[in-house]
Design a protein around this motif. Structure first.
Motif, PDB file in Angstrom:
ATOM      1  N   SER A 213       0.837  -1.199   0.000  1.00 17.43           N
ATOM      2  CA  SER A 213       0.000   0.000   0.000  1.00 17.43           C
ATOM      3  C   SER A 213       0.866   1.241   0.000  1.00 17.43           C
ATOM      4  CB  SER A 213      -0.920   0.015   1.227  1.00 17.43           C
ATOM      5  OG  SER A 213      -1.807  -1.082   1.228  1.00 17.43           O
ATOM      6  N   ALA A 214       0.364   2.287  -0.627  1.00 22.11           N
ATOM      7  CA  ALA A 214       0.980   3.610  -0.593  1.00 22.11           C
ATOM      8  C   ALA A 214      -0.148   4.620  -0.689  1.00 22.11           C
ATOM      9  CB  ALA A 214       1.965   3.799  -1.733  1.00 22.11           C
ATOM     10  N   GLY A 215      -0.317   5.384   0.380  1.00 23.51           N
ATOM     11  CA  GLY A 215      -1.441   6.315   0.409  1.00 23.51           C
ATOM     12  C   GLY A 215      -2.747   5.545   0.337  1.00 23.51           C
ATOM     13  N   SER A 216      -3.585   5.917  -0.607  1.00 26.98           N
ATOM     14  CA  SER A 216      -4.887   5.267  -0.745  1.00 26.98           C
ATOM     15  C   SER A 216      -4.848   4.089  -1.702  1.00 26.98           C
ATOM     16  CB  SER A 216      -5.924   6.285  -1.247  1.00 26.98           C
ATOM     17  OG  SER A 216      -5.549   6.794  -2.522  1.00 26.98           O
ATOM     18  N   VAL A 217      -3.672   3.791  -2.265  1.00 30.59           N
ATOM     19  CA  VAL A 217      -3.552   2.724  -3.262  1.00 30.59           C
ATOM     20  C   VAL A 217      -3.038   1.450  -2.608  1.00 30.59           C
ATOM     21  CG1 VAL A 217      -2.448   1.981  -5.395  1.00 30.59           C
ATOM     22  CG2 VAL A 217      -3.130   4.370  -5.113  1.00 30.59           C
ATOM     23  N   THR A 218      -3.800   0.372  -2.741  1.00 33.47           N
ATOM     24  CA  THR A 218      -3.379  -0.953  -2.293  1.00 33.47           C
ATOM     25  C   THR A 218      -3.399  -1.895  -3.480  1.00 33.47           C
ATOM     26  OG1 THR A 218      -4.206  -0.648  -0.036  1.00 33.47           O
ATOM     27  CG2 THR A 218      -3.885  -2.906  -0.785  1.00 33.47           C
ATOM     28  N   VAL A 219      -2.309  -2.608  -3.679  1.00 30.45           N
ATOM     29  CA  VAL A 219      -2.174  -3.521  -4.808  1.00 30.45           C
ATOM     30  C   VAL A 219      -1.835  -4.910  -4.289  1.00 30.45           C
ATOM     31  CG1 VAL A 219      -0.773  -4.112  -6.824  1.00 30.45           C
ATOM     32  CG2 VAL A 219      -1.517  -1.754  -6.470  1.00 30.45           C
TER      33      VAL A 219
ATOM     34  N   ALA B 242      13.113 -21.027 -14.884  1.00 25.05           N
ATOM     35  CA  ALA B 242      11.693 -20.884 -14.555  1.00 25.05           C
ATOM     36  C   ALA B 242      11.222 -19.485 -14.922  1.00 25.05           C
ATOM     37  CB  ALA B 242      11.453 -21.141 -13.075  1.00 25.05           C
ATOM     38  N   THR B 243      10.090 -19.407 -15.600  1.00 24.42           N
ATOM     39  CA  THR B 243       9.474 -18.112 -15.910  1.00 24.42           C
ATOM     40  C   THR B 243       8.324 -17.876 -14.939  1.00 24.42           C
ATOM     41  OG1 THR B 243      10.042 -18.242 -18.259  1.00 24.42           O
ATOM     42  CG2 THR B 243       8.250 -16.755 -17.646  1.00 24.42           C
ATOM     43  N   TRP B 244       8.485 -16.857 -14.113  1.00 20.44           N
ATOM     44  CA  TRP B 244       7.446 -16.462 -13.161  1.00 20.44           C
ATOM     45  C   TRP B 244       6.554 -15.411 -13.821  1.00 20.44           C
ATOM     46  CZ3 TRP B 244       6.555 -18.145  -8.124  1.00 20.44           C
ATOM     47  CH2 TRP B 244       7.530 -18.963  -7.554  1.00 20.44           C
ATOM     48  N   SER B 245       5.266 -15.661 -13.822  1.00 24.49           N
ATOM     49  CA  SER B 245       4.289 -14.675 -14.301  1.00 24.49           C
ATOM     50  C   SER B 245       3.582 -14.073 -13.096  1.00 24.49           C
ATOM     51  CB  SER B 245       3.269 -15.329 -15.241  1.00 24.49           C
ATOM     52  OG  SER B 245       3.903 -15.738 -16.430  1.00 24.49           O
ATOM     53  N   ILE B 246       3.496 -12.757 -13.081  1.00 25.68           N
ATOM     54  CA  ILE B 246       2.944 -12.035 -11.933  1.00 25.68           C
ATOM     55  C   ILE B 246       1.775 -11.176 -12.398  1.00 25.68           C
ATOM     56  CG2 ILE B 246       3.479 -10.416 -10.070  1.00 25.68           C
ATOM     57  CD1 ILE B 246       6.532 -11.187 -10.814  1.00 25.68           C
ATOM     58  N   HIS B 247       0.624 -11.411 -11.823  1.00 26.42           N
ATOM     59  CA  HIS B 247      -0.553 -10.598 -12.127  1.00 26.42           C
ATOM     60  C   HIS B 247      -0.892  -9.758 -10.905  1.00 26.42           C
ATOM     61  CE1 HIS B 247      -4.334  -9.439 -14.003  1.00 26.42           C
ATOM     62  NE2 HIS B 247      -4.938  -9.688 -12.857  1.00 26.42           N
ATOM     63  N   TRP B 248      -1.136  -8.456 -11.124  1.00 24.79           N
ATOM     64  CA  TRP B 248      -1.470  -7.589 -10.002  1.00 24.79           C
ATOM     65  C   TRP B 248      -2.765  -6.823 -10.257  1.00 24.79           C
ATOM     66  CZ3 TRP B 248      -1.884  -2.471 -11.183  1.00 24.79           C
ATOM     67  CH2 TRP B 248      -1.163  -1.996 -12.283  1.00 24.79           C
ATOM     68  N   GLU B 249      -3.436  -6.491  -9.179  1.00 24.13           N
ATOM     69  CA  GLU B 249      -4.685  -5.729  -9.236  1.00 24.13           C
ATOM     70  C   GLU B 249      -4.702  -4.734  -8.084  1.00 24.13           C
ATOM     71  OE1 GLU B 249      -7.934  -8.439  -9.022  1.00 24.13           O
ATOM     72  OE2 GLU B 249      -7.574  -9.324 -11.005  1.00 24.13           O
ATOM     73  N   GLY B 250      -5.241  -3.554  -8.354  1.00 24.13           N
ATOM     74  CA  GLY B 250      -5.384  -2.559  -7.298  1.00 24.13           C
ATOM     75  C   GLY B 250      -5.388  -1.157  -7.852  1.00 24.13           C
ATOM     76  N   GLY B 251      -5.945  -0.223  -7.089  1.00 20.55           N
ATOM     77  CA  GLY B 251      -6.001   1.166  -7.517  1.00 20.55           C
ATOM     78  C   GLY B 251      -6.791   1.352  -8.792  1.00 20.55           C
ATOM     79  N   GLY B 252      -7.742   0.439  -9.059  1.00 20.86           N
ATOM     80  CA  GLY B 252      -8.551   0.540 -10.260  1.00 20.86           C
ATOM     81  C   GLY B 252      -7.846   0.065 -11.523  1.00 20.86           C
ATOM     82  N   GLU B 253      -6.680  -0.560 -11.373  1.00 26.84           N
ATOM     83  CA  GLU B 253      -5.911  -1.017 -12.529  1.00 26.84           C
ATOM     84  C   GLU B 253      -5.464  -2.459 -12.333  1.00 26.84           C
ATOM     85  OE1 GLU B 253      -2.709   1.554 -13.598  1.00 26.84           O
ATOM     86  OE2 GLU B 253      -3.864   3.392 -13.227  1.00 26.84           O
TER      87      GLU B 253
END
Length: 313
Positions: free
Chosen positions: A211-217, A279-290
């Protein structure tokens, strides 16, 4: 107007007093150009590579990273630093300022002649001493900044916060399982079984939030594939961790991750084939409307001896 301890006004000059940030603060910053906070003395956008998020050195990894633009400001010395650092706040007037939460009551002396509707009180978290023009030095204290003077709403993008979440992860190279196991010798023409031993640090999934400010991912990482370079000029791509070998399987081939050598390892280093796994790591993220996706790679290696079946006539 900028008020320092009720009565100090604009005209502060930051003293150049050595390094301001501890190593590693830029690890929280990555993809996407972001406007620097309003009021920053000198500000620009620069491109940097955040390196290998989460690599603790135990997986023999090489990082794929996802380098990109970094929100950067400059000190009076010209040194580039992040305009925003989670937990430290925004660079402004030679200091990092973090929004004071909760804000002081409206009758607190910190407001001076200003009102809460005119701006906010910020706390200095890391900064050199300041100097009046023509006066002595003092250490900054909780300070009022008018609306727009500090970029509390121009902080890190969700993509930047995602990098912070990824930096908290431990993403290793494969924990190699192989049959014949190290120390034993396989045979030309017989199947070799390979697998990546399952764990959150070798196959995933692994989830972290930042989190940073109002954004949580929230970011989730998992291994999509492992490429096995077998040391004989061939490679095998496995999209599953692989089935561990059991003695009762006999000479059966692996159903999802295996190889058959066509020549012995005689003459190779140590008379073994060196096997390198990526190994190929795939990372999916969500947060802050994105939402977004990142990839990185990690490596491990092992070796296997392959001989020939000796026929006694």
């Amino acid at each position: 107007m900028l008020t320092m301890a009720r009565s100090v006004r604009v005209g502060l000059v930051a003293l150049a007093s050595g390094a301001l940030l501890m190593a590693g603060t830029q690890a929280a910053l990555a993809d996407g150009p972001v406007d620097c906070p309003p009021g920053a003395q000198v500000c620009d956008i620069t491109a940097e590579d955040p390196g290998d998020p989460g690599d603790d050195g135990s997986g023999g990894g090489t990082g794929g990273g996802s380098g990109g633009a970094v929100n950067a400001c400059r000190k009076e010395t010209g040194e580039k630093i992040p305009c925003y650092v989670p937990g430290m706040g925004y660079w402004n007037h030679g200091c990092y300022w973090l929004l004071l939460e909760p804000q002081p009551p409206a009758d607190d002396l910190l407001w001076g002649d200003d009102k809460p509707s005119d701006g906010d009180i910020y706390r200095p978290t890391s900064c050199p001493d300041f100097q009046y023009e023509g006066a002595g030095t003092f250490v900054p204290r909780d300070t009022f900044f008018p609306n727009g003077e500090i970029g509390k709403d121009a902080g890190p993008t969700p993509a930047e916060v995602a990098e912070t979440a990824v930096a908290q992860m431990t993403l290793n190279g494969p924990d190699i399982g192989i049959a014949p196991e190290p120390g034993k010798t396989g045979l030309v023409g017989l199947p070799v079984w390979m697998w990546n031993k399952k764990s959150d640090t070798t196959t995933g999934p692994q989830t972290k939030s930042a989190s940073a400010g109002s954004v949580t991912v929230t970011a989730t990482a998992k291994v999509d594939k492992v490429v096995w370079n077998m040391g004989d000029g061939t490679s095998v791509t496995c999209t599953k961790p692989g089935e561990p070998y059991k003695a009762e399987y006999g000479k059966r081939q692996s159903p999802d991750c295996g190889h058959v050598y066509r020549s012995t390892s005689r003459g190779k280093s140590g008379n073994k084939y060196k096997i390198t796994t990526t190994a190929t790591w795939s990372i999916h993220w969500e947060g802050g409307g994105e939402t977004g996706d990142l990839t990185t790679t990690r490596e491990s290696d092992t070796a296997i001896a392959i001989g020939e079946l000796q026929v006694v006539g």
